[in-house]
Enzyme design. Sequence first.
Site, PDB file in Angstrom:
ATOM      1  N   GLU A   1      -7.592   6.148  -9.478  1.00 33.28           N
ATOM      2  CA  GLU A   1      -6.179   6.154  -9.114  1.00 33.28           C
ATOM      3  C   GLU A   1      -5.922   7.490  -8.442  1.00 33.28           C
ATOM      4  O   GLU A   1      -5.719   8.507  -9.105  1.00 33.28           O
ATOM      5  CB  GLU A   1      -5.303   5.997 -10.363  1.00 33.28           C
ATOM      6  CG  GLU A   1      -5.390   4.628 -10.999  1.00 33.28           C
ATOM      7  CD  GLU A   1      -4.832   3.529 -10.115  1.00 33.28           C
ATOM      8  OE1 GLU A   1      -3.849   3.765  -9.388  1.00 33.28           O
ATOM      9  OE2 GLU A   1      -5.416   2.434 -10.132  1.00 33.28           O
TER      10      GLU A   1
ATOM     11  N   CYS B   1       2.497  10.268  -7.821  1.00 29.78           N
ATOM     12  CA  CYS B   1       1.630   9.727  -6.759  1.00 29.78           C
ATOM     13  C   CYS B   1       2.379   8.782  -5.822  1.00 29.78           C
ATOM     14  O   CYS B   1       2.025   8.673  -4.661  1.00 29.78           O
ATOM     15  CB  CYS B   1       0.397   9.061  -7.356  1.00 29.78           C
ATOM     16  SG  CYS B   1       0.771   7.776  -8.542  1.00 29.78           S
TER      17      CYS B   1
HETATM   18  P1  NAD Z   1      -7.103  18.010  -8.796  1.00 27.87           P
HETATM   19  O1  NAD Z   1      -7.606  16.781  -8.206  1.00 27.87           O
HETATM   20  O2  NAD Z   1      -7.862  19.268  -8.609  1.00 27.87           O
HETATM   21  O3  NAD Z   1      -6.932  17.799 -10.360  1.00 27.87           O
HETATM   22  C1  NAD Z   1      -6.424  16.583 -10.871  1.00 27.87           C
HETATM   23  C2  NAD Z   1      -7.043  16.407 -12.221  1.00 27.87           C
HETATM   24  O4  NAD Z   1      -8.439  16.300 -12.074  1.00 27.87           O
HETATM   25  C3  NAD Z   1      -6.802  17.600 -13.135  1.00 27.87           C
HETATM   26  O5  NAD Z   1      -6.557  17.111 -14.410  1.00 27.87           O
HETATM   27  C4  NAD Z   1      -8.109  18.363 -13.083  1.00 27.87           C
HETATM   28  O6  NAD Z   1      -8.371  19.019 -14.295  1.00 27.87           O
HETATM   29  C5  NAD Z   1      -9.110  17.278 -12.846  1.00 27.87           C
HETATM   30  N1  NAD Z   1     -10.278  17.709 -12.104  1.00 27.87           N
HETATM   31  C6  NAD Z   1     -10.357  18.582 -11.095  1.00 27.87           C
HETATM   32  N2  NAD Z   1     -11.629  18.731 -10.684  1.00 27.87           N
HETATM   33  C7  NAD Z   1     -12.367  17.918 -11.464  1.00 27.87           C
HETATM   34  C8  NAD Z   1     -13.757  17.627 -11.553  1.00 27.87           C
HETATM   35  N3  NAD Z   1     -14.670  18.161 -10.727  1.00 27.87           N
HETATM   36  N4  NAD Z   1     -14.153  16.741 -12.497  1.00 27.87           N
HETATM   37  C9  NAD Z   1     -13.256  16.155 -13.323  1.00 27.87           C
HETATM   38  N5  NAD Z   1     -11.951  16.407 -13.290  1.00 27.87           N
HETATM   39  C10 NAD Z   1     -11.505  17.267 -12.369  1.00 27.87           C
HETATM   40  O7  NAD Z   1      -5.666  18.257  -8.327  1.00 27.87           O
HETATM   41  P2  NAD Z   1      -4.553  19.239  -8.862  1.00 27.87           P
HETATM   42  O8  NAD Z   1      -4.557  20.531  -8.094  1.00 27.87           O
HETATM   43  O9  NAD Z   1      -4.532  19.309 -10.341  1.00 27.87           O
HETATM   44  O10 NAD Z   1      -3.373  18.382  -8.362  1.00 27.87           O
HETATM   45  C11 NAD Z   1      -3.103  18.342  -7.003  1.00 27.87           C
HETATM   46  C12 NAD Z   1      -3.352  17.021  -6.392  1.00 27.87           C
HETATM   47  O11 NAD Z   1      -3.879  16.059  -7.273  1.00 27.87           O
HETATM   48  C13 NAD Z   1      -2.073  16.416  -5.933  1.00 27.87           C
HETATM   49  O12 NAD Z   1      -1.758  16.873  -4.645  1.00 27.87           O
HETATM   50  C14 NAD Z   1      -2.320  14.969  -5.969  1.00 27.87           C
HETATM   51  O13 NAD Z   1      -2.884  14.565  -4.746  1.00 27.87           O
HETATM   52  C15 NAD Z   1      -3.365  14.787  -6.991  1.00 27.87           C
HETATM   53  N6  NAD Z   1      -2.900  14.174  -8.230  1.00 27.87           N
HETATM   54  C16 NAD Z   1      -2.703  12.845  -8.233  1.00 27.87           C
HETATM   55  C17 NAD Z   1      -2.290  12.230  -9.378  1.00 27.87           C
HETATM   56  C18 NAD Z   1      -2.060  10.751  -9.404  1.00 27.87           C
HETATM   57  O14 NAD Z   1      -1.299  10.281 -10.223  1.00 27.87           O
HETATM   58  N7  NAD Z   1      -2.725   9.987  -8.560  1.00 27.87           N
HETATM   59  C19 NAD Z   1      -2.084  12.970 -10.526  1.00 27.87           C
HETATM   60  C20 NAD Z   1      -2.308  14.349 -10.497  1.00 27.87           C
HETATM   61  C21 NAD Z   1      -2.743  14.938  -9.339  1.00 27.87           C
END
Ligand code: NAD
Length: 486
Positions: free
Chosen positions: A250, A284
């Site tokens: 997602e 999102c």
């Molecule tokens: P991110 O993708 O870096 O992090 C999102 C989540 O993934 C966090 O909980 C983080 O701890 C985890 N994560 C990051 N790198 C990971 C890895 N290598 N392995 C496993 N988990 C990992 O993004 P962010 O800076 O936290 O949030 C920014 C962007 O994330 C937003 O601009 C948005 O696009 C996206 N986002 C989307 C949703 C959604 O509901 N689809 C939710 C949160 C964030």
Amino acid sequence: MTGSLAKMYIAGAWVQGGSGDVQDIINPATGDAIGQLCLADSNDLERALAAAEHGLQIWGAVPAWDRGRILKDAADLMRDRSAEIGRLMTLEHGKTPAEAQVELVRAADFIEWGGEEARRVASRQFGARDPDVTVTIQYGPVGVVAAFSPWNYPVLQASKKLAALLAAGCSCVLKPAEETPSATIAFLQCLIDAGLPANVVNMVFGVPSEVSSFLISDPRVAKITFTGSLPVGKLLASQAGRHMKPVTMELGGHSPVLVCEDADLDSAIDILVLRKFANSGQVCVSPNRIFAHESIVEEFTRRFCEKASQVVVGDGCKNDVTMGPLANLRRLEAVQGLVSDAVARGARVVMGGARLEGAGYLFPPTVLRDVSEDSDLMTVEPFGPVVPIVSFSDYDDVLRRANATEYGLAAYIFSRDEKRQRYLADRLIVGTIGINDIPTHTADIPLGGWKDSGYGVEGGIEMTQAYLKSKFLYTKNAAWRPENGS
Ligand code: NAD
């Protein structure tokens, strides 16, 4: 919560990591550390996986009817404890108490829905071409799941994953976001108190890339589910692909809104302001790129800004605040960067545009006009309270512009003309369309993104499918016939 130590849940016990590593939990409204979070090392991850493997057997031995009851009871506990869980969410995430309550009601519904679906996982049996043969398609849990949930809805996003995988009979290692652990911990406690056996759900925190690499490559993990950004989703999906493991992804969205010349502007503006600035824009399916017909764009922008100026930004703990801070410094910097990039390419800031004074990560409702289509703001999900309003005159051209991103999560149409609604809806390349409204994702609806926005769905009767595997049983027994005797 202040000064508390947030622990992991491994093999039925709340534990600190073996390494003793911790990280601060920050209140985004103040920038202050309000607690510490225990982080896993590889030994902790190994123990969590071994527990989940054991938990798969334990959960598999619980009749589906009883699994359903445990999930239903957990949903009731979530509702009973919503004030306390919501308080933790406001402190760690920044959302207002009202927003936290809405999240918890939706999350409890997902868990209850999971309980109902647990009782509906059924095998199929049918007669084959040979009268002596019976064919059975037997469904069972895919196995141990590695689940990664984000910080924007710390309980809701985790509840979607647990509802589906537990309904299917799977066990898991769940890694929620490190920024917002306490509400997710309180949510898991509801499941435990409702009777979820030890080992079925194990919860770890750590360095995200280390945890995901460890879990995805381990042969005991059968399935990966992740909610987060496109880049991380693609990384994890490629790792899973190397090990031939199925994924549910997602990922983000960059939802376009088409406000047509015949739209009911009163209603459109009320809905769009409410939903654009909900959760400080960190949603999102947030309406992110507003395309307003050239004949109404000026009036729309003026009235949108009038309405948006009523949003009260501040610490969600304070009474009349309607929009809290951004959830972390990373987001604040990213949102500021998107505005600066758009301005450097000729955009005009109509309202907001810069972080508010003070220690917290407060960013005001921000509206931009004259945004060039190659600005990052038009192509990268803003995940913040920032929205460009651009005009259009030709419907096929606006469809092309609306579809011109790698995202395909949702799109919205505001128009009174049913034929126009249908024309536009048929041509928007997304998984969700809202016409004259922005739908909320409830438990009964399968929601998933098209294009790079994701893979698979969460919710609906479809949600358990992603955590089941089928086995084809072919049984040949000579049919008993009276003339043959015993
Ligand atoms: P991110 O993708 O870096 O992090 C999102 C989540 O993934 C966090 O909980 C983080 O701890 C985890 N994560 C990051 N790198 C990971 C890895 N290598 N392995 C496993 N988990 C990992 O993004 P962010 O800076 O936290 O949030 C920014 C962007 O994330 C937003 O601009 C948005 O696009 C996206 N986002 C989307 C949703 C959604 O509901 N689809 C939710 C949160 C964030």
